[in-house]
Design an enzyme around this catalytic site. Structure first.
Site, PDB file in Angstrom:
ATOM      1  N   GLU A   1      41.319  40.689 122.338  1.00 18.95           N
ATOM      2  CA  GLU A   1      41.006  39.749 123.416  1.00 18.95           C
ATOM      3  C   GLU A   1      42.158  39.657 124.409  1.00 18.95           C
ATOM      4  O   GLU A   1      41.957  39.630 125.622  1.00 18.95           O
ATOM      5  CB  GLU A   1      40.704  38.354 122.851  1.00 18.95           C
ATOM      6  CG  GLU A   1      39.447  38.300 121.992  1.00 18.95           C
ATOM      7  CD  GLU A   1      39.708  38.565 120.515  1.00 18.95           C
ATOM      8  OE1 GLU A   1      40.639  39.344 120.209  1.00 18.95           O
ATOM      9  OE2 GLU A   1      38.989  38.008 119.675  1.00 18.95           O
TER      10      GLU A   1
ATOM     11  N   CYS B   1      46.026  41.185 119.781  1.00 21.15           N
ATOM     12  CA  CYS B   1      44.585  41.195 119.523  1.00 21.15           C
ATOM     13  C   CYS B   1      43.831  41.866 120.676  1.00 21.15           C
ATOM     14  O   CYS B   1      44.337  41.954 121.800  1.00 21.15           O
ATOM     15  CB  CYS B   1      44.060  39.766 119.398  1.00 21.15           C
ATOM     16  SG  CYS B   1      44.680  38.862 117.991  1.00 21.15           S
TER      17      CYS B   1
ATOM     18  N   ASN C   1      42.515  45.857 119.746  1.00 20.43           N
ATOM     19  CA  ASN C   1      43.766  45.383 119.133  1.00 20.43           C
ATOM     20  C   ASN C   1      44.745  46.540 118.944  1.00 20.43           C
ATOM     21  O   ASN C   1      44.357  47.662 118.624  1.00 20.43           O
ATOM     22  CB  ASN C   1      43.497  44.647 117.814  1.00 20.43           C
ATOM     23  CG  ASN C   1      42.727  45.454 116.792  1.00 20.43           C
ATOM     24  OD1 ASN C   1      41.877  46.264 117.146  1.00 20.43           O
ATOM     25  ND2 ASN C   1      43.004  45.245 115.538  1.00 20.43           N
TER      26      ASN C   1
ATOM     27  N   CYS D   1      41.354  34.284 117.674  1.00 16.58           N
ATOM     28  CA  CYS D   1      42.400  33.455 117.063  1.00 16.58           C
ATOM     29  C   CYS D   1      42.880  32.401 118.075  1.00 16.58           C
ATOM     30  O   CYS D   1      42.579  32.481 119.275  1.00 16.58           O
ATOM     31  CB  CYS D   1      43.572  34.316 116.588  1.00 16.58           C
ATOM     32  SG  CYS D   1      44.623  34.920 117.935  1.00 16.58           S
TER      33      CYS D   1
HETATM   34  N1  THU Z   1      42.261  40.641 115.699  1.00 19.62           N
HETATM   35  C1  THU Z   1      41.767  40.773 116.965  1.00 19.62           C
HETATM   36  O1  THU Z   1      42.048  41.748 117.661  1.00 19.62           O
HETATM   37  N2  THU Z   1      40.959  39.802 117.438  1.00 19.62           N
HETATM   38  C2  THU Z   1      40.548  38.723 116.725  1.00 19.62           C
HETATM   39  O2  THU Z   1      39.787  37.911 117.233  1.00 19.62           O
HETATM   40  C3  THU Z   1      41.024  38.515 115.353  1.00 19.62           C
HETATM   41  C4  THU Z   1      41.990  39.524 114.834  1.00 19.62           C
HETATM   42  C5  THU Z   1      43.089  41.735 115.170  1.00 19.62           C
HETATM   43  C6  THU Z   1      44.548  41.418 114.961  1.00 19.62           C
HETATM   44  C7  THU Z   1      44.918  42.454 113.916  1.00 19.62           C
HETATM   45  O3  THU Z   1      45.212  43.667 114.590  1.00 19.62           O
HETATM   46  C8  THU Z   1      43.640  42.653 113.122  1.00 19.62           C
HETATM   47  O4  THU Z   1      42.591  42.137 113.911  1.00 19.62           O
HETATM   48  C9  THU Z   1      43.644  41.972 111.765  1.00 19.62           C
HETATM   49  O5  THU Z   1      43.972  40.651 111.898  1.00 19.62           O
END
Ligand code: THU
Length: 166
Positions: free
Chosen positions: A74, A72, A61, A122
């Protein structure tokens, strides 16, 4: 009136119960979390995608002072995979997350810095990932937690009644 019931078969297990190649994908997701830029949430997420050409692509992320500009793990991995290997389909995706108390984590604290329970992609990531899933050979999703691993059979199963065409 018609009623429909949606069922998803999710496997829950320990890391040790996964195959060696799946454990390797999980470790790549865990390592990828080290590339997280998360000074705002202090929550580092790593993703690793096995492609149908045999390549593995990872992402983490990336946050931004203008919050919605971040992405994110993913989607970082998915978009990079598609940009690097256009047309490649996703065979497997592994995701791992940890709290980041400080800028560095020592090798000693590396293992226990990960979440005990898995986190789940998400909605926006599910929608984005869906585009790279081969419906004939769905993308298995491995969500890593130190105490429990969850395995979903496909991206589509995580996003029923998704938007695919216009
Ligand atoms: N985040 C991800 O990278 N993947 C997920 O599946 C859930 C959330 C990140 C987004 C943000 O940078 C941090 O986690 C907190 O929400």
């Amino acid at each position: 009136m018609t009623e429909r019931k949606i069922e998803i078969k999710i496997r829950e297990c320990q890391l040790s119960e996964l195959s060696e190649s799946d454990r390797n994908l999980v470790e790549m997701a865990r390592r990828a979390s080290m590339g997280s830029h998360s000074p705002y949430s202090r929550f580092a997420v790593g993703a690793a995608i096995l492609l149908d050409n045999g390549e593995i692509v990872t992402g983490a992320n990336q946050e931004n002072a203008a919050y919605p500009s971040g992405t994110c793990a993913e989607r970082t991995a998915a978009f990079y995979a598609s940009a690097r290997y256009p047309g490649a389909k996703f065979v497997k995706l592994a995701v791992a997350a940890r709290n980041v108390p400080g800028p560095y984590v020592s090798e000693k604290d590396y293992d226990r810095s990960f979440q005990a329970l898995p986190i789940s992609p998400c909605g926006a990531c599910r929608q984005a990932l869906l585009e790279y899933e081969n419906t004939d050979a769905p993308t298995e999703v491995i969500l890593y937690g130190r105490e429990r691993v969850m395995v979903f059979p496909s991206i589509a199963s995580m996003l029923p009644y998704c938007f695919t065409e216009f």
